[in-house]
Design an enzyme around this catalytic site. Structure first.
Site, PDB file in Angstrom:
ATOM      1  N   ARG A   8     -23.464  57.292  13.278  1.00  0.00           N
ATOM      2  CA  ARG A   8     -24.092  56.922  12.166  1.00  0.00           C
ATOM      3  C   ARG A   8     -24.785  55.630  11.750  1.00  0.00           C
ATOM      4  O   ARG A   8     -24.113  54.948  12.077  1.00  0.00           O
ATOM      5  CB  ARG A   8     -22.720  57.067  11.365  1.00  0.00           C
ATOM      6  CG  ARG A   8     -22.706  57.020   9.642  1.00  0.00           C
ATOM      7  CD  ARG A   8     -20.837  56.787   8.882  1.00  0.00           C
ATOM      8  NE  ARG A   8     -21.687  57.078   7.958  1.00  0.00           N
ATOM      9  CZ  ARG A   8     -20.973  56.064   6.808  1.00  0.00           C
ATOM     10  NH1 ARG A   8     -19.557  55.967   6.636  1.00  0.00           N
ATOM     11  NH2 ARG A   8     -20.889  56.500   5.759  1.00  0.00           N
ATOM     12  N   HIS A   9     -25.391  55.718  10.460  1.00  0.00           N
ATOM     13  CA  HIS A   9     -26.425  54.556  10.324  1.00  0.00           C
ATOM     14  C   HIS A   9     -25.140  53.684  10.225  1.00  0.00           C
ATOM     15  O   HIS A   9     -23.790  53.518   9.632  1.00  0.00           O
ATOM     16  CB  HIS A   9     -26.777  54.961   9.264  1.00  0.00           C
ATOM     17  CG  HIS A   9     -26.469  54.886   8.218  1.00  0.00           C
ATOM     18  ND1 HIS A   9     -25.446  54.423   6.759  1.00  0.00           N
ATOM     19  CD2 HIS A   9     -26.537  56.746   7.400  1.00  0.00           C
ATOM     20  CE1 HIS A   9     -25.348  55.014   5.666  1.00  0.00           C
ATOM     21  NE2 HIS A   9     -25.405  56.803   6.125  1.00  0.00           N
ATOM     22  N   GLU A  82     -28.600  63.942   6.098  1.00  0.00           N
ATOM     23  CA  GLU A  82     -27.892  63.644   5.151  1.00  0.00           C
ATOM     24  C   GLU A  82     -27.791  65.137   4.292  1.00  0.00           C
ATOM     25  O   GLU A  82     -29.514  65.980   3.957  1.00  0.00           O
ATOM     26  CB  GLU A  82     -27.221  63.081   4.216  1.00  0.00           C
ATOM     27  CG  GLU A  82     -25.966  62.653   3.870  1.00  0.00           C
ATOM     28  CD  GLU A  82     -24.490  62.796   4.612  1.00  0.00           C
ATOM     29  OE1 GLU A  82     -24.919  64.102   5.305  1.00  0.00           O
ATOM     30  OE2 GLU A  82     -24.267  62.589   4.850  1.00  0.00           O
TER      31      GLU A  82
END
Length: 200
Positions: A8-9, A82
């Site tokens: 995840r960023h 997303e």
């Protein structure tokens, strides 16, 4: 053995204020940049063979931190974006609850909202899972790091594991710059070896 590290960023200003990002292109904030650099140093130790990312800035910037350490180019795939949250993008959770009092509780409980142009969790899962399967085929008997988003990661992991609809919600959310570790074994297929892990 094929290994996918679903990453995840790092944090954005919208994360920090509980504002729905969806496919709005929000960059990492200072905290997120530092998170990405710290996690990249940790992930480089796994000697990835390929690096993939969503083309949104927050995922691309996160992946760039790892690319700078490994010498690999980042390959972008918009299927790793997303979920698209339609009219909710840019709103805080409190604002959504106030403006959409009928749909918001159903979304919190079930993950979907009727009568709104939100991308469904099923559609999200299908596109992210397809991307992850293609990445797995590319990397073969190696390791790929995939920088993506919280909701996309959850649905993609569930899709690779073959979980039935609705079970993905039982998987805890990834923290910013944390990882799910998936491996494809010859006899048992995809296995989730670790979830929501990151550098100490």
């Amino acid at each position: 053995m094929t290994r996918l590290l679903i990453w995840r960023h790092g944090q954005t200003a919208w994360n920090a204020t509980d504002r729905v990002q969806g496919q709005t292109d929000v960059e990492l904030d200072e905290v997120g940049v530092a998170q990405a650099e710290r996690a990249a140093a940790w992930l480089a130790g796994f000697k990835p063979d390929l690096i993939f990312a969503s083309d949104l800035s927050r995922a691309a910037g996160t992946a760039a931190a790892l690319a700078s350490l490994t010498g690999h180019e980042v390959e972008f795939d918009e299927r790793l974006r997303e979920r698209h949250f339609g009219p909710w993008q840019g709103l805080t959770g409190a604002e959504i609850a106030e403006r959409y009092p009928d749909q918001y509780p159903h979304w919190r409980a079930m993950g979907d909202a009727a009568d709104l142009p939100l991308e469904s969790t099923a559609d999200l899962g299908r596109r992210v899972t397809a991307a992850l399967r293609d990445i797995a085929a590319r990397v073969g008997d190696g390791t790929a790091v995939v920088a993506t988003h919280g909701g996309a990661a959850r649905q993609g992991v569930a899709g690779l594991l073959g979980w039935p609809a609705g079970v993905a919600s039982s998987l805890g959310a990834l923290g910013n710059c944390h990882v799910s570790d998936l491996r494809l074994t010859q006899h048992r297929g995809w296995q989730l070896r670790a979830h929501n892990v990151g550098p100490h």
